[in-house]
Design a protein around this motif. Structure first.
Motif, mmCIF file in Angstrom:
data_model
loop_
_atom_site.group_PDB
_atom_site.id
_atom_site.type_symbol
_atom_site.label_atom_id
_atom_site.label_comp_id
_atom_site.label_asym_id
_atom_site.label_seq_id
_atom_site.Cartn_x
_atom_site.Cartn_y
_atom_site.Cartn_z
ATOM 1 N N CYS A 1 0.892 -1.232 0.046
ATOM 2 C CA CYS A 1 -0.012 0.114 -0.017
ATOM 3 C C CYS A 1 1.005 1.405 0.005
ATOM 4 O O CYS A 1 0.466 2.284 -0.734
ATOM 5 N N ALA A 2 1.827 1.250 0.907
ATOM 6 C CA ALA A 2 2.872 2.420 0.932
ATOM 7 C C ALA A 2 3.541 2.663 -0.533
ATOM 8 O O ALA A 2 3.898 3.863 -0.726
ATOM 9 N N ALA A 3 3.833 1.531 -1.452
ATOM 10 C CA ALA A 3 4.461 1.799 -2.623
ATOM 11 C C ALA A 3 3.458 2.293 -3.572
ATOM 12 O O ALA A 3 3.871 2.781 -4.590
ATOM 13 N N LEU A 4 2.278 2.302 -3.448
ATOM 14 C CA LEU A 4 1.198 2.927 -4.373
ATOM 15 C C LEU A 4 0.678 4.352 -4.197
ATOM 16 O O LEU A 4 1.147 4.861 -2.990
ATOM 17 N N PRO A 5 0.724 5.228 -5.210
ATOM 18 C CA PRO A 5 0.610 6.510 -5.157
ATOM 19 C C PRO A 5 -0.608 6.880 -4.543
ATOM 20 O O PRO A 5 -1.506 6.109 -4.527
ATOM 21 N N PRO A 6 -0.696 7.893 -3.762
ATOM 22 C CA PRO A 6 -1.971 8.205 -3.147
ATOM 23 C C PRO A 6 -2.708 8.456 -4.090
ATOM 24 O O PRO A 6 -2.681 8.957 -5.505
ATOM 25 N N GLN A 7 -4.189 8.415 -3.696
ATOM 26 C CA GLN A 7 -5.412 8.868 -4.486
ATOM 27 C C GLN A 7 -5.581 10.168 -5.154
ATOM 28 O O GLN A 7 -4.927 11.241 -4.755
ATOM 29 N N ALA A 8 -5.309 9.976 -6.738
ATOM 30 C CA ALA A 8 -5.175 11.490 -7.537
ATOM 31 C C ALA A 8 -5.970 12.395 -6.786
ATOM 32 O O ALA A 8 -7.339 12.192 -6.381
ATOM 33 N N GLY A 9 -5.682 13.519 -6.606
ATOM 34 C CA GLY A 9 -6.427 14.567 -6.069
ATOM 35 C C GLY A 9 -6.986 14.485 -4.738
ATOM 36 O O GLY A 9 -7.585 15.369 -4.166
ATOM 37 N N ALA A 10 -6.583 13.546 -3.867
ATOM 38 C CA ALA A 10 -6.866 13.320 -2.310
ATOM 39 C C ALA A 10 -6.455 14.626 -1.628
ATOM 40 O O ALA A 10 -7.227 15.089 -0.828
ATOM 41 N N ALA A 11 -5.288 15.154 -1.880
ATOM 42 C CA ALA A 11 -4.761 16.169 -0.905
ATOM 43 C C ALA A 11 -5.037 17.528 -1.676
ATOM 44 O O ALA A 11 -4.837 18.479 -0.907
ATOM 45 N N TYR A 12 -5.803 17.585 -2.677
ATOM 46 C CA TYR A 12 -6.106 19.045 -3.309
ATOM 47 C C TYR A 12 -7.159 19.670 -2.670
ATOM 48 O O TYR A 12 -8.350 19.044 -2.408
ATOM 49 N N PRO A 13 -7.131 20.929 -2.534
ATOM 50 C CA PRO A 13 -5.891 21.840 -2.456
ATOM 51 C C PRO A 13 -5.132 21.776 -1.411
ATOM 52 O O PRO A 13 -5.834 21.847 -0.300
ATOM 53 N N ASP A 14 -3.955 22.211 -1.478
ATOM 54 C CA ASP A 14 -3.399 22.369 -0.003
ATOM 55 C C ASP A 14 -2.691 23.300 -0.219
ATOM 56 O O ASP A 14 -1.448 23.647 0.752
ATOM 57 N N LYS A 15 -2.867 24.655 -0.890
ATOM 58 C CA LYS A 15 -2.384 25.701 -1.002
ATOM 59 C C LYS A 15 -3.157 26.593 -1.711
ATOM 60 O O LYS A 15 -4.505 26.068 -2.331
ATOM 61 N N PRO A 16 -3.037 28.151 -1.620
ATOM 62 C CA PRO A 16 -4.053 28.801 -2.267
ATOM 63 C C PRO A 16 -4.216 28.792 -3.778
ATOM 64 O O PRO A 16 -3.210 28.202 -4.475
ATOM 65 N N VAL A 17 -5.525 28.728 -4.329
ATOM 66 C CA VAL A 17 -5.641 28.531 -5.784
ATOM 67 C C VAL A 17 -5.805 30.159 -6.388
ATOM 68 O O VAL A 17 -6.631 30.985 -5.966
ATOM 69 N N ARG A 18 -5.324 30.194 -7.637
ATOM 70 C CA ARG A 18 -5.441 31.596 -8.196
ATOM 71 C C ARG A 18 -6.584 31.409 -9.246
ATOM 72 O O ARG A 18 -6.637 30.545 -10.007
ATOM 73 N N LEU A 19 -7.449 32.551 -9.257
ATOM 74 C CA LEU A 19 -8.608 32.427 -10.197
ATOM 75 C C LEU A 19 -8.213 33.533 -11.163
ATOM 76 O O LEU A 19 -8.207 34.805 -10.684
ATOM 77 N N ILE A 20 -7.982 33.379 -12.355
ATOM 78 C CA ILE A 20 -7.577 34.432 -13.388
ATOM 79 C C ILE A 20 -8.859 35.034 -13.985
ATOM 80 O O ILE A 20 -9.750 34.338 -14.649
ATOM 81 N N VAL A 21 -9.077 36.351 -13.867
ATOM 82 C CA VAL A 21 -10.248 37.026 -14.590
ATOM 83 C C VAL A 21 -9.439 37.766 -15.839
ATOM 84 O O VAL A 21 -8.453 38.573 -15.455
ATOM 85 N N PRO A 22 -9.643 37.430 -16.971
ATOM 86 C CA PRO A 22 -9.167 37.978 -18.059
ATOM 87 C C PRO A 22 -9.272 39.207 -18.690
ATOM 88 O O PRO A 22 -9.467 39.545 -19.683
ATOM 89 N N PHE A 23 -10.194 40.191 -17.798
ATOM 90 C CA PHE A 23 -10.684 41.174 -17.728
ATOM 91 C C PHE A 23 -10.080 42.268 -16.886
ATOM 92 O O PHE A 23 -9.993 41.623 -15.589
ATOM 93 N N ALA A 24 -10.547 43.507 -17.113
ATOM 94 C CA ALA A 24 -10.178 44.569 -16.031
ATOM 95 C C ALA A 24 -11.240 44.447 -15.022
ATOM 96 O O ALA A 24 -12.209 44.182 -15.111
ATOM 97 N N PRO A 25 -10.883 45.109 -13.598
ATOM 98 C CA PRO A 25 -11.653 45.133 -12.624
ATOM 99 C C PRO A 25 -12.941 46.088 -13.055
ATOM 100 O O PRO A 25 -12.956 46.850 -14.017
#
Length: 327
Positions: A19-43
């Motif tokens: 079990c230790a040799a297998l990778p953790p389930q994909a996305g299991a720890a997501y997110p573990d840091k801030p996420v950036r949301l890009i707005v492609p226009f001016a405020p």
């Protein structure tokens, strides 16, 4: 079968190492840091307004801050290209709108990215009403009165948009085609500056997203004539549709969605989709969207992908019909 004769604890240790040799389930720890949301226009525009509402709502659901970054320019292409080139790890997302995803591929001779190939759909967030507004000083109160006024003053009117090739420009050009009126297009660097000049009377009218224009109407700075939708907006039930005002077949809706770089782990896409679905179930957020003229929804990634394909074809025909083109 030698393993049948091994002590049970050896088998347990072996299983633990496996079990230790297998990778953790994909996305299991997501997110573990801030996420950036890009707005492609001016405020100040509807993409920015709704993006910030979404970011605030997602923070407690994801357990990490969602930080909005405005990267305007080239009709949304700069922000779209930035996300398309970002690592496909779920930490850089695009607050997508029609411009850079379904209109610009037909409008720009040289697109820096391919929205259909370089971005992964997560969900359509809302279906958004547009609104036609005029200056308070214009002596018209209805769409028919405006059209007659424009015909009586050929070439004297101007309309604004957030930039060349924007949905607002194309809506104005479509109105000119369908009604035969004449009006000069004045492009701005974003919706905010266009609205400022419209309120000041430097331009005469505008057809753009309701979330940005309706507050000015409610404040008395602009006069609303009609919504180019198939039904009246929840946020402005007293404003007629173009059909009701006598201009049949003029329907130009907007939308906002969430996208990630192509190649993003499907488990991360699913995590983000589930988070948006949960956020849009909040009565307060739904009410805020509707107050601004946006009808919240949460389509599946597959449904959003089909919407993008269908609208790319529809807008492509409109771009061709208006003759708009940007090098």
């Amino acid at each position: 079968m030698l393993h049948k004769h091994l002590p049970k604890w050896i088998g347990a240790v072996a299983a633990a190492f496996t079990c230790a040799a297998l990778p953790p389930q994909a996305g299991a720890a997501y997110p573990d840091k801030p996420v950036r949301l890009i707005v492609p226009f001016a405020p100040g525009g509807s993409t920015d307004i709704l993006g910030r509402l979404l970011a605030e709502a997602l923070h407690p659901i994801l357990g990490q801050p969602v930080i909005v970054e405005n990267k305007p320019g080239a009709g949304g292409n700069i922000g779209g290209d930035f996300v398309a080139r970002s690592a496909p790890d779920g930490y850089t997302l695009l607050l997508a709108a029609a411009g850079p995803t379904v209109i610009n591929p037909s409008l720009y001779a040289n697109m820096p990215f391919n929205p259909a190939k370089d971005l992964a759909p997560i969900t359509c967030l809302e279906r958004e009403h547009n609104l036609m507004v005029v200056t308070k000083s214009m002596p018209v109160k209805t769409l028919p009165e405006f059209l007659q006024y424009a015909r009586n003053n050929p070439g004297k009117l101007s309309f604004g948009s957030p930039g060349n090739g924007s949905p607002a420009q194309l809506a104005g050009e479509l109105l000119k085609q369908q009604t035969g009126i004449q009006a000069e297009h004045v492009p701005y660097k974003g919706t905010g500056p266009a609205i400022t000049d419209l309120v000041a009377g430097h331009i005469d009218f505008m057809i753009d997203n309701m979330p940005a224009l309706l507050p000015q109407v409610k404040a008395g700075g602009l006069r609303a004539l009609a919504v180019p939708s198939d039904q009246r907006a929840t946020a402005a039930p007293d404003i007629p549709t173009f059909d009701e005002a006598g201009q049949k077949g003029f329907v130009v809706m907007a939308w906002k969605g969430l996208m990630a770089p192509a190649g993003t782990d499907p488990a991360v896409i699913e995590r983000l989709h589930a988070a948006v679905v949960k956020a849009l179930q909040d009565p307060q957020l739904r009410a805020r969207f509707q107050e601004l003229g946006a009808e919240p929804l949460a389509s599946s990634p597959a449904e959003f992908a089909k919407q993008i394909a269908d609208e790319t074809a529809w807008w492509g025909k409109l771009v061709q019909a208006t003759g708009a083109r940007i090098q």
